[in-house]
Motif scaffolding. Structure first.
Motif, PDB file in Angstrom:
ATOM      1  N   GLU A  40       0.806  -1.216   0.000  1.00 26.30           N
ATOM      2  CA  GLU A  40       0.000   0.000   0.000  1.00 26.30           C
ATOM      3  C   GLU A  40       0.847   1.277   0.000  1.00 26.30           C
ATOM      4  N   PRO A  41       1.258   1.755  -1.172  1.00 29.36           N
ATOM      5  CA  PRO A  41       1.895   3.074  -1.225  1.00 29.36           C
ATOM      6  C   PRO A  41       0.852   4.176  -1.058  1.00 29.36           C
ATOM      7  N   GLY A  42       1.249   5.264  -0.398  1.00 35.31           N
ATOM      8  CA  GLY A  42       0.278   6.320  -0.159  1.00 35.31           C
ATOM      9  C   GLY A  42       0.917   7.678   0.057  1.00 35.31           C
ATOM     10  N   THR A  43       0.072   8.683   0.066  1.00 32.15           N
ATOM     11  CA  THR A  43       0.516  10.038   0.398  1.00 32.15           C
ATOM     12  C   THR A  43       0.726  10.195   1.892  1.00 32.15           C
ATOM     13  N   ASN A  44       0.292   9.204   2.655  1.00 31.93           N
ATOM     14  CA  ASN A  44       0.317   9.267   4.114  1.00 31.93           C
ATOM     15  C   ASN A  44       0.129   7.855   4.641  1.00 31.93           C
ATOM     16  N   PHE A  45       0.111   7.705   5.947  1.00 31.91           N
ATOM     17  CA  PHE A  45      -0.242   6.435   6.567  1.00 31.91           C
ATOM     18  C   PHE A  45      -1.755   6.404   6.787  1.00 31.91           C
ATOM     19  N   PRO A  46      -2.371   5.207   6.751  1.00 31.42           N
ATOM     20  CA  PRO A  46      -3.840   5.130   6.816  1.00 31.42           C
ATOM     21  C   PRO A  46      -4.412   5.237   8.229  1.00 31.42           C
ATOM     22  N   ASN A  47      -4.010   6.277   8.939  1.00 33.96           N
ATOM     23  CA  ASN A  47      -4.664   6.643  10.190  1.00 33.96           C
ATOM     24  C   ASN A  47      -5.854   7.539   9.863  1.00 33.96           C
ATOM     25  N   SER A  48      -6.568   7.990  10.885  1.00 36.18           N
ATOM     26  CA  SER A  48      -7.673   8.910  10.645  1.00 36.18           C
ATOM     27  C   SER A  48      -7.150  10.183   9.987  1.00 36.18           C
ATOM     28  N   ARG A  49      -7.997  10.803   9.188  1.00 33.55           N
ATOM     29  CA  ARG A  49      -7.566  12.015   8.497  1.00 33.55           C
ATOM     30  C   ARG A  49      -7.153  13.108   9.480  1.00 33.55           C
ATOM     31  N   SER A  50      -7.879  13.253  10.582  1.00 30.04           N
ATOM     32  CA  SER A  50      -7.549  14.322  11.526  1.00 30.04           C
ATOM     33  C   SER A  50      -6.152  14.131  12.102  1.00 30.04           C
ATOM     34  N   PHE A  51      -5.765  12.877  12.386  1.00 34.24           N
ATOM     35  CA  PHE A  51      -4.411  12.628  12.893  1.00 34.24           C
ATOM     36  C   PHE A  51      -3.377  12.920  11.814  1.00 34.24           C
ATOM     37  N   GLU A  52      -3.614  12.424  10.611  1.00 37.83           N
ATOM     38  CA  GLU A  52      -2.653  12.644   9.528  1.00 37.83           C
ATOM     39  C   GLU A  52      -2.512  14.133   9.210  1.00 37.83           C
ATOM     40  N   GLU A  53      -3.615  14.857   9.272  1.00 33.92           N
ATOM     41  CA  GLU A  53      -3.551  16.296   9.028  1.00 33.92           C
ATOM     42  C   GLU A  53      -2.720  16.987  10.104  1.00 33.92           C
ATOM     43  N   SER A  54      -2.828  16.516  11.346  1.00 29.83           N
ATOM     44  CA  SER A  54      -2.042  17.112  12.430  1.00 29.83           C
ATOM     45  C   SER A  54      -0.550  16.865  12.254  1.00 29.83           C
ATOM     46  N   GLN A  55      -0.204  15.821  11.482  1.00 26.61           N
ATOM     47  CA  GLN A  55       1.195  15.499  11.219  1.00 26.61           C
ATOM     48  C   GLN A  55       1.673  16.039   9.871  1.00 26.61           C
ATOM     49  N   GLY A  56       0.827  16.803   9.203  1.00 27.48           N
ATOM     50  CA  GLY A  56       1.207  17.398   7.926  1.00 27.48           C
ATOM     51  C   GLY A  56       1.173  16.446   6.754  1.00 27.48           C
ATOM     52  N   ARG A  57       0.480  15.311   6.898  1.00 30.96           N
ATOM     53  CA  ARG A  57       0.458  14.323   5.820  1.00 30.96           C
ATOM     54  C   ARG A  57      -0.851  14.390   5.027  1.00 30.96           C
ATOM     55  N   VAL A  58      -1.126  15.559   4.478  1.00 31.58           N
ATOM     56  CA  VAL A  58      -2.175  15.746   3.482  1.00 31.58           C
ATOM     57  C   VAL A  58      -1.542  16.513   2.328  1.00 31.58           C
ATOM     58  N   VAL A  59      -2.134  16.390   1.142  1.00 25.64           N
ATOM     59  CA  VAL A  59      -1.584  17.032  -0.052  1.00 25.64           C
ATOM     60  C   VAL A  59      -2.356  18.321  -0.320  1.00 25.64           C
ATOM     61  N   PRO A  60      -1.698  19.486  -0.233  1.00 25.46           N
ATOM     62  CA  PRO A  60      -2.396  20.744  -0.525  1.00 25.46           C
ATOM     63  C   PRO A  60      -2.506  20.962  -2.029  1.00 25.46           C
ATOM     64  N   LEU A  61      -3.661  21.453  -2.457  1.00 30.04           N
ATOM     65  CA  LEU A  61      -3.889  21.758  -3.870  1.00 30.04           C
ATOM     66  C   LEU A  61      -4.502  23.150  -3.985  1.00 30.04           C
ATOM     67  N   SER A  62      -3.845  24.013  -4.719  1.00 38.36           N
ATOM     68  CA  SER A  62      -4.416  25.320  -5.028  1.00 38.36           C
ATOM     69  C   SER A  62      -5.543  25.145  -6.044  1.00 38.36           C
ATOM     70  N   PRO A  63      -6.361  26.156  -6.255  1.00 37.99           N
ATOM     71  CA  PRO A  63      -7.409  26.045  -7.275  1.00 37.99           C
ATOM     72  C   PRO A  63      -6.835  25.636  -8.634  1.00 37.99           C
ATOM     73  N   ARG A  64      -7.435  24.605  -9.233  1.00 40.08           N
ATOM     74  CA  ARG A  64      -7.049  24.030 -10.526  1.00 40.08           C
ATOM     75  C   ARG A  64      -5.682  23.344 -10.506  1.00 40.08           C
ATOM     76  N   GLU A  65      -5.069  23.196  -9.361  1.00 43.32           N
ATOM     77  CA  GLU A  65      -3.783  22.494  -9.286  1.00 43.32           C
ATOM     78  C   GLU A  65      -4.009  20.985  -9.288  1.00 43.32           C
ATOM     79  N   SER A  66      -3.047  20.249  -9.855  1.00 37.83           N
ATOM     80  CA  SER A  66      -3.126  18.790  -9.938  1.00 37.83           C
ATOM     81  C   SER A  66      -1.898  18.148  -9.322  1.00 37.83           C
TER      82      SER A  66
END
Length: 415
Positions: free
Chosen positions: A346-372
């Motif tokens: 399972e490769p991922g952008t983060n570890f499969p913990n709850s989103r709130s925990f992963e967000e607290s550790q900075g493991r979410v991908v930021p996207l500006s408007p229309r960014e990919s």
């Protein structure tokens, strides 16, 4: 239609596809290639733009695309798209986020035997169930995407209300556009599709997929691009739940990977740490054990994890770009065969913990408007000398450096 095993299921699919008479899909031809539109529901629905080929077959040289709607039970109405390139066959599920149900290389089936009799139509999967575990009601693919807003464990607010269910929604959302190009000169089939994960006043994410099957190599590769369609910034997550059972999995099977750092997810996995890369026979009642890791990429920026069969003569290699998928989860579910004996790469952008925990550790991908952001992956079936050659390439990426094994869960990796 009752499924016995993967090979029988595939033979049934072939038989139905060969003998069914149905309208042809819309096709555009050239001297050496042909493009078939299977789904097009873009634009104004009242304009009649939606078109779907149900039960059609189209061939060019050694390349074939077939479609069928499944009948019976919870698979009623599921659309299967079968891509055949030489001895490689891939079954794609447009109704389930363009997941891959099985890959066949000759007589070898890559996938697993879930106790869930799938593929299950999304209408039978209760994603909003209060426990947050409804996703499991439909889980039986080789490749299930997890995301796009959330990809991990169920997430609840302070009052106990479910915010995000297990593994997100993308695997249960239908493609609204799908076309397949058969290129006889290159010997390839290329599938392109699009799936939206959108909620008014919340998020607007679009996943576009390009998947290629090569008649000259038992390899399936794909690129997913996720775009923020909103005028507002957004964040997203993606994890690829890639699952293998027998014949590759069994007592003596092993995972080969250039691990830089690895830690057990929780206390249940601590006892497995010294044997994290090895597998045992199915054991009724044995719980799942999960390890979190980071892998060392090769010089091309791709990491590879290879599951090698007990006889060391067969393997499946999964490779991906680590710049956008930097984290790795190994899921070992070695319970009884009837309960789903399976290993997850399972490769991922983060570890499969709850989103709130992963967000607290900075493991979410930021996207500006229309960014990919794009994710590149491949699965390849290997046999004979190719297994040893791939092992050497993987170990070379590690440059002889032993992995750092943490004896306990890392508090910044595990919730």
């Amino acid at each position: 239609m009752k499924r016995s095993d993967s090979t029988d299921r595939f033979n049934q699919l072939q038989s139905v596809s060969r003998h069914r008479t149905a309208p042809k899909a819309k096709a555009i031809h050239s001297m050496a290639s042909s493009t078939v539109t299977l789904i097009d529901a873009r634009g104004d629905a009242q304009a009649g733009s939606a078109a779907i080929a149900d039960g059609s077959s189209h061939s060019l040289g050694p390349l074939t695309v077939r479609t069928q709607r499944l009948r019976g039970g919870r698979r009623e109405g599921v659309l299967e798209v079968e891509l055949v390139a030489g001895t490689t066959r891939v079954i794609v599920l447009p109704d389930r986020g363009l997941g891959l149900w099985k890959i066949f290389s000759g007589a070898i089936a890559l996938g697993w035997q879930s106790p869930v009799q799938g593929p299950v139509h999304p209408r039978h999967v209760p994603l909003a169930e209060p426990s947050g575990l409804g996703w499991l009601d439909g889980f039986d693919e080789l490749v299930a995407r997890c995301g796009l807003v959330s990809n991990g464990a169920p997430d609840f607010d302070a009052s106990g209300t479910l915010r995000h269910g297990l593994h997100g929604r993308i695997a249960h959302l239908p493609a609204h556009w799908l076309e397949v190009t058969l290129d006889d000169t290159a010997g390839t089939i290329t599938l392109k599709g699009a799936v939206d994960e959108t909620r008014f006043l919340s998020h607007a994410l679009l996943m576009t997929t390009t998947l290629t099957v090569d008649a000259n190599r038992p390899r399936v590769q794909w690129t997913d691009a996720v775009t923020n369609l909103s005028d507002r910034p957004a964040t997203m997550q993606m994890l690829y739940h890639i699952n293998f059972g027998p014949p590759l999995l069994g007592a003596g099977a092993e995972l080969v990977a250039a691990v830089e750092e690895l830690a057990p997810r929780n206390a249940a996995a601590v006892s497995d740490l010294s044997e994290w890369h090895q597998f045992v026979s199915p054991q009724a009642g044995r719980g799942e054990q999960v390890h979190f890791a980071r892998l060392r990429p090769a010089g091309d920026g791709r990491a590879t994890a290879m599951l090698v069969s007990p006889d060391k003569n067969h393997a499946a290699g999964v490779s991906w770009r680590t710049d956008t998928l930097p984290f790795f989860t190994l899921w070992k579910n070695q319970g009884g065969s009837a309960d789903g004996y399976v290993a997850g790469i399972e490769p991922g952008t983060n570890f499969p913990n709850s989103r709130s925990f992963e967000e607290s550790q900075g493991r979410v991908v930021p996207l500006s408007p229309r960014e990919s952001v794009s994710f590149d992956l491949a699965i390849e079936y290997l046999t004979g000398p190719a297994v040893a050659a791939q092992r050497s390439r993987i170990l070379a990426a590690g440059a002889g450096q032993p992995p750092t094994l943490h004896p306990r869960p890392r508090p910044d990796w595990s919730a």
